[in-house]
Structure formats: C-alpha cells, structure tokens
Design an enzyme around this catalytic site. Structure first.
Site, PDB file in Angstrom:
ATOM      1  N   GLN A  85       0.768  -0.744  -0.134  1.00 42.81           N
ATOM      2  CA  GLN A  85       0.024  -0.208   0.227  1.00 42.81           C
ATOM      3  C   GLN A  85       1.057   1.288   0.113  1.00 42.81           C
ATOM      4  OE1 GLN A  85      -2.971   1.045  -0.445  1.00 42.81           O
ATOM      5  NE2 GLN A  85      -3.743  -1.233  -0.643  1.00 42.81           N
ATOM      6  N   SER A  86       2.249   1.000  -0.803  1.00 48.70           N
ATOM      7  CA  SER A  86       3.524   2.220  -0.497  1.00 48.70           C
ATOM      8  C   SER A  86       2.433   4.031  -0.933  1.00 48.70           C
ATOM      9  CB  SER A  86       4.208   1.490  -1.356  1.00 48.70           C
ATOM     10  OG  SER A  86       5.387   2.830  -1.419  1.00 48.70           O
ATOM     11  N   ASN A  87       2.681   4.375  -0.560  1.00 45.93           N
ATOM     12  CA  ASN A  87       1.925   6.090  -1.219  1.00 45.93           C
ATOM     13  C   ASN A  87       3.167   6.502  -1.710  1.00 45.93           C
ATOM     14  OD1 ASN A  87      -0.323   6.845   1.252  1.00 45.93           O
ATOM     15  ND2 ASN A  87       1.107   6.353   2.489  1.00 45.93           N
TER      16      ASN A  87
END
Length: 361
Positions: A85-87
């Site tokens: 879920q890396s921004n």
C-alpha cells in the site's frame, strides 16, 4: 520572507535540477476545534496531503528532485519499491505518468495480523485490519495508473536488491532505468523538505506565528524512511530556526530510528554546504509504533476519528494516524500545554485508509 529571500537562504539548492508538481505552497491551517477538544496547545496543520500528483502526499516534494535527477541522467524508466500500500510507489508512478516514463514497482506483502485484538509490544492491543485486501487503496491506483510492472514479494524480502536486479534486466532490454529508494529518502529526495522548511517559516510569519523554539513548541510529524524529518531539520538549521522537529516513529524503536535520521541529516547538510547539525536536533519517538509497521493500534483509530470529527480532516492509518496518536498522547501528558503552539505535518497517504477499513469496525 519572500520567494527570492527563501532561495537566497539555501543557495546550494538553486543549482539542483528540479521538476514542479505542485502549484504554490500547501496550506498552513489553524485547528481550533481540535485544540479545544484536547484542551492543550494551539494546533496548526501543514497540509502536505494537498501536494500535487495523484492524491498528494509528502513524497511529491521528494520526487521533484529525484525525477529531475533521473531525467538529467537520461532515464526513460523509474524503478522503486515499497509496501503493498505504498504511497511512495503511487506518487512515483504518478510522476512517471506526468513525465511520459515507464514505471516498475517492487512491493512487499504486509505483515499478517489475525482479524482480532492481539498484544503489541508498545501500545497494548492492536486493532484488526492490518492485512488489506487486494485491489483497494493504493494497490488499486497502481492498476488505474497503469504501472508497467508490479511484483509483490513475501514479507521480509530485500526490496531494493530486487529493484536493482530488475533495473539490470531492463537495461538488457534497452531501457534506461533510474532506481529510486524506498520512500524517496536519500540526500536528493530530502532536499524537498529542506526547501519546505523555508516555505513553512514564510507561512508562520504570514500568520503571526513565531519561528523559534521559544515561541513554537514543536513541529510534529511521522518518521519512517526519514527523508521528511531529515530535510526539515537541515532546512530549519540553515534558516537559523530552533524549532524542534519531533518525529513519531511508524516502523522502528527510537534507538534504531534516530541514527537513521541523523545520518540523512548529515548527508543533506553536506549536500547543501551547511555546518554540522547537532545530534540533539534529531528526536524520533518510538512509543507509538504498536505491533509493527502498517499494523493498526487503538490509539491510531482514536486519533483518526478525533481529527475527522473535530476538523473534517482525514488521516491515514500507517503514518499520520500514528503520528497524531503520538501528538494527542503528548498533549494529554502535558508535554505541550495551553500556552504552546504546535504544527502537525500531514504527510498524506489517505488512499491507504480505504484499504484498512477493518481497523475501524
């Protein structure tokens, strides 16, 4: 302090290639209802969730320098890594779309947390919802933005080793990849927040707020890959400001995070020809991590609800939610009192909120 004066404050920064992905400064807003609800300091918020590129977030400032560096080297492809879920991966991909570059992502599965309360080492029981379903939040956006490659590796994998290996594979195919580190946090990426320090000091002056420690108690922010905190510490030092930059760790204990931040502070200071920054300027509190990175805590859930219900501002569960939990605890313990002013830095990441709804059931 105007734009020209800001640039004169960091002359070495003017020579560094840069792209522009945000139209003007992000807002600095007073939060009177939150301040009243906590009965503590006057809290202001720097809205870096409103930075440019898809859904905003602090990595946009870093990418202005990182992507410019890649383009100057002739890159036609970006390769980076992060959590599922890396921004940072979302915004790197968005920057690639803006620049007409290919983009390949190397992702790591989340730690699995059973769907029920579990004991955590720092904050007691963890809320459920630590393992998001696929195709929600940022992972959905990787698909919508059309990443040329998305690899998901098991928890604990060496992501950057695989990113370098992938870059070499792409070179054999005739591509010219640039590898961007996790979180964009090297001495190039951190320049975005050295520059932000001057933007923030300008806004403090415009709002009649003090720019030194004897008037502003602290800037409080999430501390993870360390680029945001290190850049701010170096930038404030360059500007002669003594405002403490207090990191709330999201992935490591204090004894591990502070040396990581200090090393990057030193690298940025050297890059900008600044005098050494005293080690005591780096504070990264490790009391709010909970059972692990990206794993929910009850305190995070409360903090997200408090910000939403008092000010209509959404936080994310991985970074700003835990940082806000730290801020709320510090206020409740009297570290920051009614006569203080505190600035909270919103680093973005709200798309991750929609992947972790089980934590709020």
């Amino acid at each position: 302090m105007g734009e020209a004066e800001q640039r004169d404050g960091l002359p070495a920064l003017r020579a560094v290639p840069r792209r522009r992905y945000t139209n003007g400064p992000t807002p600095l807003e007073h939060l009177p209802r939150l301040s009243a609800a906590l009965g503590g300091p006057q809290i202001w918020i720097k809205r870096d969730d409103q930075l440019g590129l898809t859904q905003g977030g602090n990595k946009t400032r870093k990418l202005e320098f990182l992507v410019a560096e890649a383009l100057a080297a002739g890159a036609d492809t970006l390769v980076t890594a992060g959590g599922v879920q890396s921004n940072h991966c979302r915004l790197t991909l968005a920057a690639a779309r803006r620049e007409g570059l290919e983009c390949h992502l190397v992702l790591e599965e989340d730690l699995v947390l059973e769907d029920g309360p579990q004991a955590g080492p720092a904050t007691g029981s963890a809320a459920p919802g630590g393992n998001p379903p696929e195709f929600t939040g940022n992972f959905l956006l990787f698909d919508l933005l059309g990443a040329e490659g998305v690899e998901v590796l098991p928890q604990g994998s060496d992501l950057m080793a695989r990113a370098e290996e992938l870059a070499e594979e792409l070179r054999t195919q005739g591509r010219k990849p640039a590898v961007i580190p996790v979180g964009g946090s090297n001495d190039t990426g951190a320049l975005g927040y050295a520059d932000c320090a001057w933007e923030l000091l300008d806004q403090l002056a415009e709002n009649g707020l003090p720019s030194r420690q004897d008037g502003l108690a602290a800037m409080v922010l999430p501390s993870g890959s360390a680029g945001m905190q290190a850049g701010l510490i170096a930038g404030l030092r360059a500007a002669g400001s003594t405002i403490p930059v207090v990191g709330i760790n999201v992935s490591r204990p204090r004894e591990e995070q502070e040396p990581k931040v200090r090393a990057l502070v030193d690298a940025v200071a050297q890059r900008l020809d600044l005098p050494p920054v005293p080690a005591e300027r780096t504070v990264a509190l490790g009391d709010y991590v909970g059972p692990g990175y990206a794993l929910p805590t009850p305190e995070m859930v409360e903090a997200v609800r408090v910000f939403a219900r008092t000010e209509g501002i959404l936080l994310d569960p991985v970074y700003t939610g835990k940082a806000a939990a730290g801020l709320i605890d510090l206020v409740r313990r009297g570290v920051y009192g009614p006569d203080d002013t505190v600035v909270f830095l919103h680093s973005g990441g709200v798309p991750g909120l929609y992947a972790r709804t089980a934590a709020f059931r």
